[in-house]
Design a protein around this motif. Sequence first.
Motif, PDB file in Angstrom:
ATOM      1  N   GLN A 154       0.833  -1.217   0.000  1.00 47.12           N
ATOM      2  CA  GLN A 154       0.000   0.000   0.000  1.00 47.12           C
ATOM      3  C   GLN A 154       0.861   1.258   0.000  1.00 47.12           C
ATOM      4  OE1 GLN A 154      -2.672  -0.095   3.337  1.00 47.12           O
ATOM      5  NE2 GLN A 154      -4.401  -0.653   2.005  1.00 47.12           N
ATOM      6  N   ILE A 155       1.872   1.265   0.839  1.00 43.12           N
ATOM      7  CA  ILE A 155       2.765   2.439   0.907  1.00 43.12           C
ATOM      8  C   ILE A 155       3.452   2.655  -0.431  1.00 43.12           C
ATOM      9  CG2 ILE A 155       4.874   3.352   1.973  1.00 43.12           C
ATOM     10  CD1 ILE A 155       4.017   1.843   4.549  1.00 43.12           C
ATOM     11  N   VAL A 156       3.955   1.550  -0.982  1.00 44.37           N
ATOM     12  CA  VAL A 156       4.667   1.642  -2.266  1.00 44.37           C
ATOM     13  C   VAL A 156       3.742   2.226  -3.333  1.00 44.37           C
ATOM     14  CG1 VAL A 156       5.659   0.246  -4.136  1.00 44.37           C
ATOM     15  CG2 VAL A 156       6.313  -0.195  -1.759  1.00 44.37           C
ATOM     16  N   ASN A 157       2.491   1.785  -3.337  1.00 45.85           N
ATOM     17  CA  ASN A 157       1.556   2.296  -4.346  1.00 45.85           C
ATOM     18  C   ASN A 157       1.278   3.775  -4.148  1.00 45.85           C
ATOM     19  OD1 ASN A 157       1.403  -0.147  -5.596  1.00 45.85           O
ATOM     20  ND2 ASN A 157      -0.441  -0.815  -4.501  1.00 45.85           N
ATOM     21  N   LEU A 158       1.136   4.158  -2.888  1.00 45.50           N
ATOM     22  CA  LEU A 158       0.895   5.578  -2.615  1.00 45.50           C
ATOM     23  C   LEU A 158       2.007   6.455  -3.170  1.00 45.50           C
ATOM     24  CD1 LEU A 158      -0.417   5.540   1.060  1.00 45.50           C
ATOM     25  CD2 LEU A 158      -1.591   6.488  -0.943  1.00 45.50           C
ATOM     26  N   ILE A 170      12.258   3.402  -6.379  1.00 42.24           N
ATOM     27  CA  ILE A 170      11.554   4.687  -6.336  1.00 42.24           C
ATOM     28  C   ILE A 170      12.358   5.734  -7.101  1.00 42.24           C
ATOM     29  CG2 ILE A 170      12.544   5.221  -4.052  1.00 42.24           C
ATOM     30  CD1 ILE A 170       9.906   6.887  -3.637  1.00 42.24           C
ATOM     31  N   THR A 171      11.641   6.536  -7.850  1.00 38.91           N
ATOM     32  CA  THR A 171      12.276   7.625  -8.590  1.00 38.91           C
ATOM     33  C   THR A 171      11.600   8.928  -8.181  1.00 38.91           C
ATOM     34  OG1 THR A 171      12.562   6.142 -10.452  1.00 38.91           O
ATOM     35  CG2 THR A 171      12.821   8.482 -10.893  1.00 38.91           C
ATOM     36  N   ALA A 215      11.110  10.360   2.380  1.00 44.16           N
ATOM     37  CA  ALA A 215       9.817  10.103   3.025  1.00 44.16           C
ATOM     38  C   ALA A 215       9.471   8.614   2.982  1.00 44.16           C
ATOM     39  CB  ALA A 215       8.737  10.929   2.329  1.00 44.16           C
ATOM     40  N   LEU A 216       9.706   8.002   1.823  1.00 44.42           N
ATOM     41  CA  LEU A 216       9.420   6.570   1.707  1.00 44.42           C
ATOM     42  C   LEU A 216      10.307   5.776   2.665  1.00 44.42           C
ATOM     43  CD1 LEU A 216       7.995   4.183   0.309  1.00 44.42           C
ATOM     44  CD2 LEU A 216       9.803   4.212  -1.419  1.00 44.42           C
TER      45      LEU A 216
END
Lengths: 174, 564
Positions: free
Chosen positions: A110-114, A131-132, A140-141
């Motif tokens: 879920q976090i990754v999708n956000l 992540i880019t 933040a991630l």
Amino acid sequence: MGQNNRAEQHTLIALVEDKPGVLTRVASMFRRRGFNIASLAVGNSEQAGLSRMTFVVNGDDYTVSQVAKQLDKLIDVIEVADITNEPIVTRELALIKVKTTQITRGEIIQIVNLFRANIIDVSSESMVIEITGEQEKTNALYGLLSPFGIIEMHRTGVVAMVRGRANGHHNGHS
Amino acid sequence: MELTGAEIVCESLLKEGANIVFGLPGGAVLPLYGALSSYPDIRHILVRHEQAAAMAADGFARATGKVGVCVATSGPGATNLVTGIAAAQMDSVPMVAITGQVPRAAIGRDAFQETDVTGVTLPITKHNMLVMDVKDVAQAIHDAFHIARTGRPGPVLVDIPRDVLLGEKTEYIWPTETKLPGYRIPGEAPDSQVAAAAELINKAERPIIISGHGVLISHAYGLMTELAEKAQIPVITTLLGISSIPSNHELNLGMSGMHGMAYANLAIDEADLIIGLGMRFDDRVTGRISDFAPNAKIVHVDIDASEVDKNVKTTVGLVGDLKAVLGQMLPKIEANVHIDWLRHIDEMKAQHPSHLVRKSDELLPQYVLQRLTEVTQGRGIVVTGVGQHQMWAAQHCRFTEPNTFITSGGLGTMGFEVPAALGAQLGCPDSVVWSVCGDGGFQMTMCDIATAVESGADVKFAILNNTSLGMVHQLQDIFFEKDFVASEYTANPDFVKIAEAYGIRGIRVTRNDEVVDAVQQAMETAGPVIVDFMVKQDEIVFPFIPSGQSVKEMLEEPAPTETV
């Protein structure tokens, strides 16, 4: 990056000859003069035989001006531009390997999708997230994933480009 | 015409006008020596230690303005060049160092006599290159000379593996252009900035010019003097700028800085404008930066952009070739007289006569140099080592022509005086060259007296022999409670016998009344001569602004009651 940090962090772009030893020369100059590189990214440019380097440098205006001049003095460096105060886009890619369990996996996804990040490898106990974005987004991630247990992180360093105009070769150091 | 890499090096040296090279052969570079024998127009000077090859090339370059060339083999040969290369880098001296390297297949395998010399010299060269293909040799040498001699000059090292020197042949084509897209040579400065600088100069009431090595390198001494005369601006020189204006010029205040003339430092302290020309405001000139020229605006002209605003904040900083920039500036300069300022400086000079030497029964080094320069009438070339004798030479020797005071300033390299003097003499065979030596420095490089003898370099060596490392001794005297640890030599060799061992004349001087005669005899003797001046050991160089302090903390000798 907050407003206060901004004055202390400068983004410089250099066009350099793609020759053996260029990275050593640049790194050696930073070390010798006591300059601090926060991040450095190197890769091919649009011109054959030339590479482009993006530096994020910590320091006041005096220091950064010296960095730019000393960089420009290197024979293999063709152009240097401090684009800190230009309208720029910056991007960094990071790979983050995070611990997973059956219980946490769903939440992590879920976090990754956000974040519009990608999962590029999954195993029973971990996954690798790509992540880019700007550095703050990765930070933040990273912060949100930390409680799950980060096994490894690898960041490329920032690459930067001036918006709109053709290139970043327009200031007094070139 | 197909040539080997070694032959291409020789052809290229001739194309670049390098008719003299200083070197010492060894395995990896031997193919180059093999080719040299077919090129009689390139004179090779065989040194006894590669350090001397680099320093002789340096002395040659400073005296002639041409690029000095040195050659060494791989490994220890190349690393022995290092100090000489670093000295050339610090003092902006054009030099090309050619080193042999182990064969390409052996590179990176820790082969016999392998050193990563491009890695070693990376921070102490203007540029360096490892040539891995015989087809690149001609371009590399061409680029090396171009980089060495243009812009802010400096040393360039070209490392060539043995099998590139002697292997496959290639068609020799002399490159018509350099392949250096990242290398630009500044010329004129922007007109608006020149105008801003000229306005500051025209408005200044207490201006000072500080003339540095760049004035000599850029051949701008004529224009610099014209500027000084037109606006009646006193000229102070840096150590390396000393011969940029005749010593007897009425506007010349001599050297400033740590051991500079007191009145020169006081003038800087009171100046309302400092015009720094081809100099870099190094710490020996400025002392504590916050107290340097506290009342002055700063105009700085230098060809190296990174020097502007590096050490002092400028009011107007001009990046350009000094000769070109002064050419732009002079028409904008109004004639001026600065009567009050010049009169005030004369008063300071009378109150602080640091150029005078006190009368003494003991043999003072300052006295020796005053007599020496009197005999030579300020003609010829003076080369020094580093330390007390260097500072006294800077204070007391007189010069009439540009590029006649040669000294290792930035790096402060002891031992420079012997090889640099022989290089200077071979570059200027018609000049009388005096190597003013310390007994410490002389012993670092005296093995190359043999090279001077062998090559017919007619150098006169004046050792100011205080049987100690004088500058260290002085610092211990003042700051370390006279704890003279490791600064006194108790078993110096007999330098007159050293001279005799090399088959040259040696003269010992112990008394004041022997000085002039010894100097004259040395100059009348053909070939190298060593004069051993046994001077007072514990003499202190005054004035003295201790490191990191300002003119307010300047130590001075009391004005002498009786002078020589």
